[in-house]
Design an enzyme around this catalytic site. Structure first.
Site, PDB file in Angstrom:
ATOM      1  N   LYS A  20       0.837  -1.211   0.000  1.00 32.49           N
ATOM      2  CA  LYS A  20       0.000   0.000   0.000  1.00 32.49           C
ATOM      3  C   LYS A  20       0.873   1.262   0.000  1.00 32.49           C
ATOM      4  O   LYS A  20       0.642   2.168  -0.790  1.00 32.49           O
ATOM      5  CB  LYS A  20      -0.917   0.023   1.243  1.00 32.49           C
ATOM      6  CG  LYS A  20      -1.852  -1.172   1.362  1.00 32.49           C
ATOM      7  CD  LYS A  20      -2.814  -1.035   2.530  1.00 32.49           C
ATOM      8  CE  LYS A  20      -2.157  -1.013   3.894  1.00 32.49           C
ATOM      9  NZ  LYS A  20      -1.499  -2.276   4.298  1.00 32.49           N
ATOM     10  N   ARG A  71      -9.363   0.535   9.133  1.00 28.60           N
ATOM     11  CA  ARG A  71      -8.934  -0.838   9.421  1.00 28.60           C
ATOM     12  C   ARG A  71     -10.018  -1.620  10.155  1.00 28.60           C
ATOM     13  O   ARG A  71      -9.808  -2.802  10.449  1.00 28.60           O
ATOM     14  CB  ARG A  71      -7.678  -0.807  10.276  1.00 28.60           C
ATOM     15  CG  ARG A  71      -6.379  -0.918   9.477  1.00 28.60           C
ATOM     16  CD  ARG A  71      -5.263  -0.803  10.483  1.00 28.60           C
ATOM     17  NE  ARG A  71      -4.033  -1.442  10.143  1.00 28.60           N
ATOM     18  CZ  ARG A  71      -2.979  -0.816   9.633  1.00 28.60           C
ATOM     19  NH1 ARG A  71      -3.047   0.434   9.301  1.00 28.60           N
ATOM     20  NH2 ARG A  71      -1.853  -1.477   9.436  1.00 28.60           N
ATOM     21  N   ARG A  82       0.053  -8.944  13.538  1.00 23.65           N
ATOM     22  CA  ARG A  82      -0.571  -7.951  12.647  1.00 23.65           C
ATOM     23  C   ARG A  82      -1.435  -8.646  11.594  1.00 23.65           C
ATOM     24  O   ARG A  82      -2.511  -8.152  11.224  1.00 23.65           O
ATOM     25  CB  ARG A  82       0.512  -7.094  11.967  1.00 23.65           C
ATOM     26  CG  ARG A  82       1.148  -6.102  12.936  1.00 23.65           C
ATOM     27  CD  ARG A  82       2.495  -5.615  12.458  1.00 23.65           C
ATOM     28  NE  ARG A  82       2.445  -4.778  11.277  1.00 23.65           N
ATOM     29  CZ  ARG A  82       3.491  -4.539  10.488  1.00 23.65           C
ATOM     30  NH1 ARG A  82       4.662  -5.102  10.734  1.00 23.65           N
ATOM     31  NH2 ARG A  82       3.369  -3.749   9.450  1.00 23.65           N
TER      32      ARG A  82
HETATM   33  P1  AMP Z   1       0.972   0.564   9.216  1.00 24.15           P
HETATM   34  O1  AMP Z   1       2.137   1.477   9.038  1.00 24.15           O
HETATM   35  O2  AMP Z   1      -0.220   0.984   8.410  1.00 24.15           O
HETATM   36  O3  AMP Z   1       1.329  -0.888   9.017  1.00 24.15           O
HETATM   37  O4  AMP Z   1       0.524   0.710  10.752  1.00 24.15           O
HETATM   38  C1  AMP Z   1       1.394   0.351  11.819  1.00 24.15           C
HETATM   39  C2  AMP Z   1       0.606   0.176  13.096  1.00 24.15           C
HETATM   40  O5  AMP Z   1      -0.049   1.418  13.433  1.00 24.15           O
HETATM   41  C3  AMP Z   1      -0.530  -0.848  13.040  1.00 24.15           C
HETATM   42  O6  AMP Z   1      -0.062  -2.169  13.273  1.00 24.15           O
HETATM   43  C4  AMP Z   1      -1.441  -0.347  14.158  1.00 24.15           C
HETATM   44  O7  AMP Z   1      -0.922  -0.671  15.430  1.00 24.15           O
HETATM   45  C5  AMP Z   1      -1.331   1.161  13.989  1.00 24.15           C
HETATM   46  N1  AMP Z   1      -2.352   1.682  13.044  1.00 24.15           N
HETATM   47  C6  AMP Z   1      -2.146   2.278  11.839  1.00 24.15           C
HETATM   48  N2  AMP Z   1      -3.299   2.618  11.236  1.00 24.15           N
HETATM   49  C7  AMP Z   1      -4.290   2.216  12.088  1.00 24.15           C
HETATM   50  C8  AMP Z   1      -5.712   2.253  12.038  1.00 24.15           C
HETATM   51  N3  AMP Z   1      -6.374   2.752  10.984  1.00 24.15           N
HETATM   52  N4  AMP Z   1      -6.397   1.747  13.109  1.00 24.15           N
HETATM   53  C9  AMP Z   1      -5.761   1.253  14.182  1.00 24.15           C
HETATM   54  N5  AMP Z   1      -4.430   1.147  14.277  1.00 24.15           N
HETATM   55  C10 AMP Z   1      -3.677   1.638  13.252  1.00 24.15           C
END
Ligand code: AMP
Length: 216
Positions: free
Chosen positions: A13, A88, A173
């Site tokens: 993404k 999410r 995750r």
């Molecule tokens: P990402 O960089 O999108 O993989 O996000 C890293 C971490 O941030 C995730 O594993 C969650 O702990 C948190 N996070 C990011 N976006 C969200 C979201 N929309 N809702 C809840 N937690 C989020």
């Protein structure tokens, strides 16, 4: 154009969002990037978010919904945006619908990038990211290594490995994704917005498939 990029952690993404910014001149909004910046700055929100992030769990809905509400109200989102990592959960998607209605706009496409689960584990554990927040270029130690180890080809900054890109957190995750986020595909399918893409092959090949759907 108002877009969501949907897909498991490591589906590409962020990588595709960076290319879409250049192509369509609209901002990428990554809740993960915003949360990581808050963790680094040590803000109260960052302190609260860190324990969830380190465990591979979702940060509470009200926190990320608040982030998105503020961000989408910024003037640079008027011509469109790319949401990366938000929503999410179904409650986040419902909140997003309300925020967008309040701004007098709506979603155009939900690009769903599909990658087999074991590929996601391999991708995430080898992922390296540029430390410079204005660059954020991503690499993979085996598949797309930088020319010089540990250094970004684009801007010369150091590369780092995210705290949550280790196998234990990655598995957690993925479980979170399957349980909380995957149902969003049905949520958006019911609204006729889902554009499925096979997220395997080269980065450019996947990008061309996305552009083929979104148009010029
Ligand atoms: P990402 O960089 O999108 O993989 O996000 C890293 C971490 O941030 C995730 O594993 C969650 O702990 C948190 N996070 C990011 N976006 C969200 C979201 N929309 N809702 C809840 N937690 C989020």
């Amino acid at each position: 154009m108002n877009l969501i990029l949907l897909g498991g952690p490591g589906a590409g993404k962020g990588t595709q969002a960076k290319k879409l910014i250049d192509k369509y001149q609209i901002p990428q909004i990554s809740t993960g990037d915003i949360l990581r910046a808050a963790v680094k700055e040590g803000t109260p929100m960052g302190k609260k978010a860190k324990e969830f992030m380190d465990a591979g769990k979702l940060v509470p809905d009200e926190v990320v919904i608040g982030i998105i509400k503020d961000r989408l109200a910024q003037p640079d989102c008027k011509k469109g945006f790319i949401l990366d990592g938000f929503p999410r959960t179904v409650p986040q998607a419902e909140a997003l619908d309300k925020v967008l209605a309040g701004l007098g706009t709506k979603l155009d496409h939900v690009v769903s990038i599909d990658v087999p689960e074991e590929d996601l584990v391999t991708r995430l554990c080898g992922r390296r990211t540029c430390k410079n927040p204005d660059c954020g270029q991503m690499y993979h130690i085996k598949y797309t290594p930088p020319k010089k180890e540990g250094i970004c080809d684009k801007c010369g900054s150091e590369l780092y490995q995210r705290d949550d890109d280790n196998e234990t957190t990655v598995r957690s995750r993925l479980a979170t994704y399957n349980q909380a986020t995957r149902p969003l595909i049905d949520y958006y399918r019911a609204k006729g917005l889902v554009r499925p893409i096979a997220g395997v092959g080269s980065i450019d090949n996947i990008f061309n498939k996305i552009v083929g759907i979104l148009g010029n």
